[in-house]
Design a protein around this motif. Sequence first.
Motif, short mmCIF file in Angstrom:
data_model
loop_
_atom_site.label_atom_id
_atom_site.label_comp_id
_atom_site.label_asym_id
_atom_site.label_seq_id
_atom_site.Cartn_x
_atom_site.Cartn_y
_atom_site.Cartn_z
N UNK A 51 14.21 -4.57 1.40
CA UNK A 51 13.33 -4.70 2.54
C UNK A 51 12.28 -3.91 2.71
N UNK A 52 12.38 -2.45 2.28
CA UNK A 52 11.23 -1.63 2.36
C UNK A 52 10.05 -1.96 1.62
N UNK A 76 9.14 -5.12 0.99
CA UNK A 76 8.58 -6.30 1.67
C UNK A 76 7.92 -5.85 3.01
N UNK A 77 8.48 -5.01 3.88
CA UNK A 77 7.86 -4.35 4.81
C UNK A 77 6.50 -3.59 4.49
N UNK A 78 6.41 -2.93 3.38
CA UNK A 78 5.14 -2.32 3.21
C UNK A 78 4.12 -3.38 2.77
N UNK A 79 4.75 -4.53 2.05
CA UNK A 79 3.68 -5.59 1.78
C UNK A 79 3.31 -6.29 3.10
N UNK A 80 4.26 -6.59 4.11
CA UNK A 80 3.71 -7.26 5.27
C UNK A 80 2.90 -6.39 5.78
N UNK A 81 2.92 -4.97 5.67
CA UNK A 81 2.00 -4.28 6.57
C UNK A 81 0.36 -4.29 5.86
N UNK A 82 0.36 -4.97 4.65
CA UNK A 82 -0.82 -5.00 4.07
C UNK A 82 -1.03 -3.84 2.81
N UNK A 83 0.18 -3.61 2.27
CA UNK A 83 0.04 -2.56 1.25
C UNK A 83 0.05 -3.62 -0.24
N UNK A 84 -0.80 -2.98 -1.10
CA UNK A 84 -0.47 -3.98 -2.41
C UNK A 84 0.50 -3.47 -2.93
N UNK A 103 0.45 0.19 -4.06
CA UNK A 103 0.66 0.96 -2.90
C UNK A 103 2.00 1.11 -2.61
N UNK A 163 3.80 4.64 -2.51
CA UNK A 163 4.04 5.26 -1.08
C UNK A 163 5.28 5.04 -0.58
N UNK A 164 6.08 3.90 -1.00
CA UNK A 164 7.24 3.68 -0.37
C UNK A 164 8.52 3.65 -1.14
N UNK A 200 11.37 7.44 -2.31
CA UNK A 200 12.72 7.37 -1.99
C UNK A 200 13.48 7.43 -3.65
#
Lengths: 424, 373
Positions: free
Chosen positions: A319-320, A322-330, A333, A337-338, A342
């Motif tokens: 989900x992390x 997916x969340x990053x992508x939904x926030x606009x990250x390629x 990225x 970054x995410x 981790x």
Amino acid sequence: MSYTDEHRPMMTVDGTPLKKSLAIALRRQKIRALLLISPLLIFVLFTLALIFASMLFRSVENDIVSEILPETVVALSSWDAQSGELPDETVYSAFAGDIQRAAKAKDHTRVGLRLNYEKSGMASLFKKTARKAKKWDLEADAPFKNKLIETHKGWADIAVWQTLKTHSSLYTSGYFLNSIDMRKTVSGPEYQPEDRQILVTLFKRTLIISLVITMSCILLAYPVAWLLANLPMRQANLLMILVLLPFWTSLLVRTSAWKVMLQQQGVINDLLVALGMIEETGRLALINNQLGTVIAMTHILLPFMILPMYSVMQSISPTYLRAAKSLGATNWTAFWRIYFPQSVPGIGAGSILVFILSIGYYITPEIVGGNKGVFISNRIAYHIFQSMNWGLAAALGTILLVAVLILYWAYDKIVGIDNVKLGG
Amino acid sequence: MVKYGEYDLAEAQAKAFVEFQRVQKSYDGEVLVVKDLSLAIPRGEFLTLLGPSGSGKTTCLMMLAGFETATHGDIILDGVSINNIAPHKRGIGMVFQNYALFPHMTVAENLAFPLEVRKFSKSERDTKVKRALEMVQMGQFGGRRPAQLSGGQQQRVALARALLTNPKLVLMDEPLGALDKQLREHMQFEIKRIANNLGITVVYVTHDQTEALTMSDRVAVFDDGRIQQLAPPDELYESPKNSFVAQFIGENNTLEGIVKEITNGVALVQLDGGGLIDCNPVNVSKAGERTRVSIRPERVEFNKERFQPGAHTLTAEVLEFIYMGDIFRTRLRVAGNDNFIVKTRNAPDQVRLVPGAKIDIGWLPSDCRALDA
């Protein structure tokens, strides 16, 4: 009723302090826990702890000279080793007595061997002298200064007496100095002659090659661990079996297999020649050097990197990303970054495992390392099995242990040890 | 800004903001998880996808977000087919089930992330993050790690993060599932308020029907990969179109039987357990069909004075009386069904039924819906 008062500890109903009753209540649990771990605790205490203690002790212990030549040691204490003159008759006669007793007790070879680590020729000097000393009459044959020099001209060499005096103390820093290519002399520590300097190079090489192995393990293991953590169960299980497959074969067999693969007439060179990528005359030297050690050990230690990485990655929810992508990250990225931050605890745990295992590795460098690719542990083995210089071996082992502890401490300072995870 | 209640539904539907056009989805090439889905969502609507787990609702949301690709069909967002647009380029905000706050970043860093990837300057980021934190009343928590926050606080941060880049469409995947009842009810109100204030379109997935009814403009009830009914909450509750929806939404009594005749829009049903009743024929068309009759517990009447003249009544035996505070819940045996529930309001003149008593019950034929068997 228990009540709180700023000046008084908490009490239970009948007036005993709360802390005390809690300790009583928890005592049974603690005892049970202790009993459960006691077999391991006792085992570790009597094996590992004893071994460590004896290693540390051996690395500074030096009682051979003072035990076998006690009177000589006493007599030498009043001799000024830096005076440039031979010791006087008291020392020679004390030594004659000591060496005769040693020869009869057959102890002379031990002291000769011990001093031979410090100065070559000492073993034969003691052997020859002892053979003759057995027949001496300590009363009638005095004085011994000239008699000893007649027996072996070594006794006219000041350096021999200096060596004896320098290494006559009960405890010595000599082995540790030897470990870093220095030696103990009458005028204090100094560097070994250049042709005897080898251990520092070996230490450096061990650290550098271990680092290279750790890095290449990280690079190779990361994608595999990622696949393991993200493939559907069936495929992941299959892949996991492939990862664990090397554990099912003996280490010796795997290392020998690399010898077959990598040698000049081996599989890889044959293949490259057949493909026309290299000339028949230009076959690559892939083994009996550092490259061979790196290749074989990377392969052997890879599972130790993959497994901790996998267990950490498995606990990172998709989900992390997916969340990053939904926030606009390629994709990149989101990964960098995410996901990557981790997964660092897994890299840390794997790296510590691989690095510590490789720093003390012995079999593989011995087989595929040649001269240039051996580690400090191969030298330790040499001193244990061949030169019989256990003191030096113990000192080298101690330094290795301290080096690992320092690295562990540094890792804790930089990354934080609670950032190491072996599982979710 | 579009405000709830101000838009004209028909007009909005004509120019749908989000549209699923005959979408199908299969994961393994053998089973369709989503079967031929067509759905139009007007701008500014709060639409809830409701259904049991495995009904395809989350898959639809993931297709809209771009994390799953449709096996067949088109998904249109603001007039453009987004089938081949990567998730990060869709500009859709999303709130996940377990919040998906990045654990290695502080709350402020979490909020700054979408701005950072869009290359906003540091000062712009700081102002926007500060404003977002204030919007969800979390002003002083910027420096905390997500693990140091309570579930409700994490939920607020996740919401603020999804809304930070002013997306026109926000997807929520069971965002309140992990909260306790009281907090959940509070957050339902809060999400609804924020969505209305910002005029955003929300597609909300839940399996909690109360949540769906409370929050939504319209609810799409999913089962077996199909939308069973798409309607505003009141219509969904009062006029379920089939027995799945009737069962799934709210509490419901069912009696099975055979249609005897349909006259003037009223069906006469012969119950299997004995007895005749008048029903509203919803999806039965002719005599002889099997049907499942559905009556809401609060629409059952046992005060004889309120019975419709001439209407059929049934005899029931009281099995259990439960006092629940605001209501009384009475369990009856009706036509062989031991689980027939009647709910009555706790009013001063309300009758408390005694277990063992035999009573007559009745209802308005329009409240008793004859559905598919």
